[in-house]
Design an enzyme around this catalytic site. Structure first.
Site, PDB file in Angstrom:
ATOM      1  CG  ASP A 236      34.528   0.525-130.896  1.00  0.00           C
ATOM      2  OD1 ASP A 236      35.770   1.121-130.578  1.00  0.00           O
ATOM      3  OD2 ASP A 236      33.570   0.398-130.321  1.00  0.00           O
ATOM      4  CG  HIS A 238      31.111  -2.493-133.466  1.00  0.00           C
ATOM      5  ND1 HIS A 238      30.565  -3.468-132.429  1.00  0.00           N
ATOM      6  CD2 HIS A 238      31.365  -1.508-132.713  1.00  0.00           C
ATOM      7  CE1 HIS A 238      30.636  -2.915-130.995  1.00  0.00           C
ATOM      8  NE2 HIS A 238      31.022  -1.611-131.267  1.00  0.00           N
ATOM      9  CG  ASP A 265      33.669  -2.745-128.587  1.00  0.00           C
ATOM     10  OD1 ASP A 265      33.992  -3.596-127.781  1.00  0.00           O
ATOM     11  OD2 ASP A 265      32.697  -2.025-128.533  1.00  0.00           O
ATOM     12  CG  ASP A 268      28.590  -8.323-130.418  1.00  0.00           C
ATOM     13  OD1 ASP A 268      28.256  -9.409-130.891  1.00  0.00           O
ATOM     14  OD2 ASP A 268      29.003  -8.119-129.284  1.00  0.00           O
ATOM     15  NE  ARG A 269      25.891  -1.732-131.008  1.00  0.00           N
ATOM     16  CZ  ARG A 269      24.498  -1.698-130.864  1.00  0.00           C
ATOM     17  NH1 ARG A 269      23.737  -1.862-131.455  1.00  0.00           N
ATOM     18  NH2 ARG A 269      24.284  -1.333-129.441  1.00  0.00           N
ATOM     19  CG  ASN A 297      31.928  -2.490-124.516  1.00  0.00           C
ATOM     20  OD1 ASN A 297      32.812  -1.927-125.413  1.00  0.00           O
ATOM     21  ND2 ASN A 297      30.669  -2.697-124.628  1.00  0.00           N
ATOM     22  CG  HIS A 298      30.372  -5.270-127.921  1.00  0.00           C
ATOM     23  ND1 HIS A 298      28.939  -5.748-128.301  1.00  0.00           N
ATOM     24  CD2 HIS A 298      29.768  -3.777-127.739  1.00  0.00           C
ATOM     25  CE1 HIS A 298      27.978  -4.746-128.257  1.00  0.00           C
ATOM     26  NE2 HIS A 298      28.642  -3.496-127.890  1.00  0.00           N
ATOM     27  CG  HIS A 346      37.085  -0.630-125.856  1.00  0.00           C
ATOM     28  ND1 HIS A 346      36.992  -0.626-127.283  1.00  0.00           N
ATOM     29  CD2 HIS A 346      35.638  -0.830-125.533  1.00  0.00           C
ATOM     30  CE1 HIS A 346      35.664  -0.521-127.758  1.00  0.00           C
ATOM     31  NE2 HIS A 346      34.907  -0.750-126.778  1.00  0.00           N
ATOM     32  NE  ARG A 394      29.894   3.762-122.948  1.00  0.00           N
ATOM     33  CZ  ARG A 394      29.726   3.641-124.428  1.00  0.00           C
ATOM     34  NH1 ARG A 394      28.902   2.754-124.979  1.00  0.00           N
ATOM     35  NH2 ARG A 394      30.335   4.413-125.344  1.00  0.00           N
ATOM     36  CG  HIS A 421      33.500   2.253-124.986  1.00  0.00           C
ATOM     37  ND1 HIS A 421      32.500   1.238-125.321  1.00  0.00           N
ATOM     38  CD2 HIS A 421      32.970   2.807-123.697  1.00  0.00           C
ATOM     39  CE1 HIS A 421      31.990   0.924-124.047  1.00  0.00           C
ATOM     40  NE2 HIS A 421      32.174   1.833-123.263  1.00  0.00           N
TER      41      HIS A 421
END
Length: 492
Positions: A236, A238, A265, A268-269, A297-298, A346, A394, A421
């Site tokens: 990730d 991110h 990923d 995001d964030r 997943n993002h 992922h 999750r 992840h």
């Protein structure tokens, strides 16, 4: 849903007083840990307090701590338990709504907000949260109503690159004859480093080209690493662009002699997600056979809407581009098989022991991630130390044990799996007797976790993983989640 009132949960008395006192002491320690952003410790202490003397307040507090560690399934369960213990405890409904929002389940969240507004009709804050959630639900309903899958025109077909003029005032990187070049990538990274925006003409052209390329790729990519060559796997990112540059500084710029796989990923964030994704897409176009990208997943509409990427794209470009990204992400491959020996995805493995690589190859990935099945589990699942399978922490996917990993590897004649992840203190973790490796490449995740980042290198003739770890580097003063949906920041 039952009506709720704004009342406080009361503790016990009499013989329960010593237990209540001990529980309160653990709760106070947990609250202190939470304020210091030591969420794992806070969860342990809230759990201790619950074991001594359970209350709705404790479950609600542990719920938000779980949410901070992205254990949304656990957060949802705790919030529901708090409501079960005290249907009048308003904060528990907020906590559950936050968990539903984090999962993209906006209709369920709206029901909890409605309960709060009914309980607090004069509460302005409750009304704002209800209104924001209702906007999302209405927008989704409208988009569903107007969507006709068989006739809906792809966004890529509606974009006229030639009609986009480049202003004389623009001094940034330019594609050469409409193509990504080594010089363009060097200039782009420097341009982004100085917090400047790539012209929309070139940004859209990269998206058009990457979608057309990805559409012709399989769901599972087979990668050949020559015996005398090394290959790098990153987890990730991110939106932590300056940490991405640091990976290239430590490990070298991508090239045909320095191939990479980024394992989902990307966005995001972190609030430099646009910069990350265009650099990654640029290198993919430049070195299509030596630079690989897997979906996380993002890379999905609901996550992007909540965790910042959608807002960032709209702030730096426009809504059309944000929608275009959703279309492009649907074509990203779901996993990679390295030298027929290592599978990289992922999330993780499956609820069914019979899944084969051919089953993965046959998955129709051109869609938003479903709530179950092979595609969902590739993006969302996590390993666990105990044998067997468990419901996901999750709320999506599963948790799988070492026996599940062993069976999958044996059935598919593989050595081990690499997945991402999950934040890990050292940036990586080796589990399941070395057969399930997690790599996470965003150090000091969200500027708060304090973890290291890591990447994996392996040589084609051995395929033995070698780990490099690193600390976070400074970045401009733009906080993580700066572009996130405001309702999520209000809840968390």
């Amino acid at each position: 849903m039952a009506d709720i009132k704004n009342t406080q949960t009361q503790g016990g008395g009499g013989d329960d007083a010593p237990k209540k006192q001990a529980s309160d002491e653990a709760k106070d320690q947990a609250n202190a840990a939470f304020k210091k952003q030591d969420y794992p410790l806070a969860i342990d202490l809230y759990s201790k307090a619950i074991d001594i003397f359970p209350t709705a307040v404790l479950y609600a507090n542990r719920s938000i701590a779980h949410l901070k560690t992205e254990c949304v399934g656990y957060a949802l369960n705790d919030a529901s338990k708090a409501i079960e213990l005290d249907k009048t405890y308003v904060k528990a409904y907020y906590r559950r709504a936050a968990a539903y929002m984090a999962l993209g389940k906006f209709k369920q969240a709206l029901k909890d907000f409605e309960a709060v507004v009914n309980a607090r009709p004069t509460d302005k804050d409750a009304k704002i949260k209800h209104q924001e959630c209702n906007k999302i639900v209405r927008k989704m309903a409208f988009e569903k109503a107007i969507a006709v899958d068989d006739t809906k025109k792809a966004i890529v077909d509606s974009i006229d690159i030639e009609a986009m003029a480049v202003e004389n005032s623009y001094t940034g990187p330019r594609l050469e004859n409409g193509k990504v070049s080594v010089q363009f990538m060097a200039e782009l990274m420097e341009w982004y480093k100085n917090q400047k925006v790539l012209h929309r003409k070139y940004a859209f052209k990269i998206l058009v080209d990457i979608e057309r390329y990805l559409m012709n790729q399989p769901t599972l990519i087979d990668v050949t690493i020559p015996e005398d060559k090394e290959f790098t796997v990153c987890g990730d990112i991110h939106g932590q662009f300056y940490d991405l540059l640091n990976i290239f500084r430590i490990n070298g710029i991508p090239s045909e002699d320095n191939p990479y796989l980024f394992n989902g990923d990307f966005v995001d964030r972190g609030s430099f997600s646009v910069e990350c994704i265009f650099v990654l897409f640029g290198f993919k176009l430049l070195y299509p056979n030596h630079f690989f990208l897997a979906r996380g997943n993002h890379e999905s509409a609901s996550m992007n809407q909540m965790y910042g990427f959608d807002g960032e794209v709209k702030a730096k470009y426009n809504a059309q581009m944000a929608e275009f990204f959703t279309e492009v992400y649907n074509w990203l491959p779901l996993c990679h098989c390295l030298n027929n020996r290592v599978l990289v995805m992922h999330g993780g493995l499956f609820s069914n022991d019979e899944v084969t690589l051919d089953d993965i190859r046959q998955v129709d990935r051109n869609r938003q991630p479903p709530d179950e099945g092979i595609m969902c589990e590739l993006l969302w699942s996590d390993p666990q130390p105990q044998y067997g399978r468990s419901p996901s922490k999750r709320g999506v996917g599963i948790q799988f044990g070492p026996d599940v990993t062993d069976k999958f590897l044996a059935k598919n004649k593989l050595d081990y799996v690499i997945r991402s992840h999950e934040v890990k203190p050292e940036g990586y973790e080796v589990a399941h007797d070395g057969k399930c490796i997690t790599v996470f490449s965003a150090p000091n995740y969200c500027d708060s976790i304090g973890n290291k980042g890591a990447f994996i290198r392996m040589k084609g003739n051995q395929m033995d993983p070698k780990y490099t770890t690193y600390e976070a580097v400074p970045h401009p003063d733009v906080r993580p989640m700066a572009y996130a949906n405001q309702i999520l920041s209000m809840l968390c």
